[in-house]
Design an enzyme around this catalytic site. Structure first.
Site, PDB file in Angstrom:
ATOM      1  N   ASP A 114       1.501   2.817 -14.795  1.00 51.69           N
ATOM      2  CA  ASP A 114       0.191   3.345 -15.169  1.00 51.69           C
ATOM      3  C   ASP A 114      -0.358   2.717 -16.442  1.00 51.69           C
ATOM      4  O   ASP A 114       0.374   2.172 -17.262  1.00 51.69           O
ATOM      5  CB  ASP A 114       0.221   4.881 -15.244  1.00 51.69           C
ATOM      6  CG  ASP A 114       1.051   5.413 -16.390  1.00 51.69           C
ATOM      7  OD1 ASP A 114       0.675   5.194 -17.547  1.00 51.69           O
ATOM      8  OD2 ASP A 114       2.074   6.071 -16.122  1.00 51.69           O
ATOM      9  N   GLN A 115      -1.657   2.812 -16.588  1.00 54.68           N
ATOM     10  CA  GLN A 115      -2.376   2.110 -17.648  1.00 54.68           C
ATOM     11  C   GLN A 115      -1.880   2.464 -19.046  1.00 54.68           C
ATOM     12  O   GLN A 115      -1.863   1.632 -19.942  1.00 54.68           O
ATOM     13  CB  GLN A 115      -3.871   2.419 -17.525  1.00 54.68           C
ATOM     14  CG  GLN A 115      -4.767   1.591 -18.440  1.00 54.68           C
ATOM     15  CD  GLN A 115      -6.233   1.817 -18.142  1.00 54.68           C
ATOM     16  OE1 GLN A 115      -6.585   2.569 -17.238  1.00 54.68           O
ATOM     17  NE2 GLN A 115      -7.108   1.178 -18.893  1.00 54.68           N
TER      18      GLN A 115
END
Length: 245
Positions: A113-114
Site C-alpha cells: 500500500d501507498q
C-alpha cells in the site's frame, strides 16, 4: 483450431496477456470487461482464445511475448503506488512503473500500500506472477512493523493465532517482538491492508510498515528507491518456489 489429433492449440486471452507480461490474469479480465483488448481487430470477450497467427492488441498496441525473463527487486518508498495506471479515482499518482523507468515492459507482482515501504517484485513473467500473487500457494512475505502502543506478549500471541478481519479469520502466522513498539511478522496470505487491520482489531495503530522479504528475495543491498535485477540463481529459486520449474 485443432490438429488432426483433435488437440486445441488455443490459449485463453487472459493467460495470453499474463504470459506476455502485460498484467495478471485478474487484471486482464478487467481489461476485457472495459473493452481494452482486441483479437484481430475485434473486441475480445472473456474466455476468448488466441491461436497462432492472431494479433492481440491492448489499447491499440500490439502485444507480443517478451522472450527475455526479467525479475526485479525494488525498495518501494512511501507514496509510490503499485499500479501501472497514471491516476487513481481521478487523481494523478506516482505509479511504480513510471518511478522505476525500466526500459522494458514489467508489472508488479502484488501490491504494497501507498503508505508502506519495502520490497516489491516486478517481472514480465505472467505465470510466475500469478503463482506469487495467489495466497493458496502459501508463499512467505516478511514484514517489520512499528506501532503506536507498547507491545505485549498477549498481543504477539493473538496476532499469531489468527485475527478476524474482512469477514474471515487470518491464517496462523509467525510473529516475534523486536522491541517495546515493534515486531516482525511472516504472512502466507495477502488480504487488503492485512497487517494494519490485524493490529487495529486489538486497538493498535501501525505507524511504520516495511516489507523485508518475499519468498527467497530480501531488501539486502537496496537503498530506498533503488532496484536491482535478480541474478540467475535467485530467479531460478524464485521460480522453483513459485512452482514453475
Amino acid at each position: 483450431m485443432a490438429d488432426i489429433s483433435g488437440q486445441d492449440y488455443g490459449i485463453r486471452i487472459n493467460k495470453f496477456l499474463s504470459e506476455a507480461g502485460i498484467c495478471s490474469r485478474r487484471e486482464a479480465d478487467k481489461m476485457l470487461l472495459n473493452g481494452r483488448v482486441c483479437i484481430d481487430g475485434a473486441l475480445a470477450a472473456a474466455g476468448a482464445k488466441v491461436f497462432p497467427g492472431m494479433e492481440v492488441t491492448v489499447d491499440g498496441r500490439t502485444v507480443s511475448k517478451e522472450e527475455e525473463e526479467i525479475f526485479i527487486a525494488f525498495y518501494k518508498p512511501k507514496g509510490v503506488v503499485c499500479t501501472t495506471a497514471p491516476e487513481e479515482n481521478g487523481t494523478k499518482i506516482v505509479n511504480v512503473i513510471d518511478y522505476i523507468g525500466y526500459n522494458k515492459r514489467i508489472y508488479p507482482a502484488g501490491r504494497l500500500d501507498q503508505s508502506s515501504e519495502g520490497l516489491l517484485l516486478l517481472t514480465n513473467q505472467g505465470e510466475v506472477m500469478e503463482k506469487i500473487l495467489r495466497s493458496r500457494y502459501g508463499h512467505e512475505k516478511e514484514y517489520f512493523v512499528r506501532t503506536d502502543k507498547r507491545i505485549t506478549d498477549s498481543f504477539i500471541d493473538k496476532m499469531g493465532k489468527g485475527v478476524p478481519v474482512l469477514g474471515t479469520v487470518t491464517k496462523p502466522c509467525k510473529v516475534w517482538k523486536e522491541d517495546n513498539y515493534s515486531f516482525h511478522i511472516i504472512l502466507t496470505q495477502g488480504l487488503n491492508r492485512q497487517i494494519r487491520r490485524m493490529c487495529g482489531y486489538f486497538g493498535y495503530k501501525v505507524v511504520y510498515l516495511r516489507r523485508d522479504r518475499v519468498m527467497n528475495i530480501t531488501l539486502d543491498g537496496l537503498k530506498k528507491g533503488q532496484y536491482r535485477l535478480l541474478d540467475k540463481e535467485e530467479a531460478a529459486v524464485l521460480k522453483r518456489l513459485a512452482g514453475q520449474i
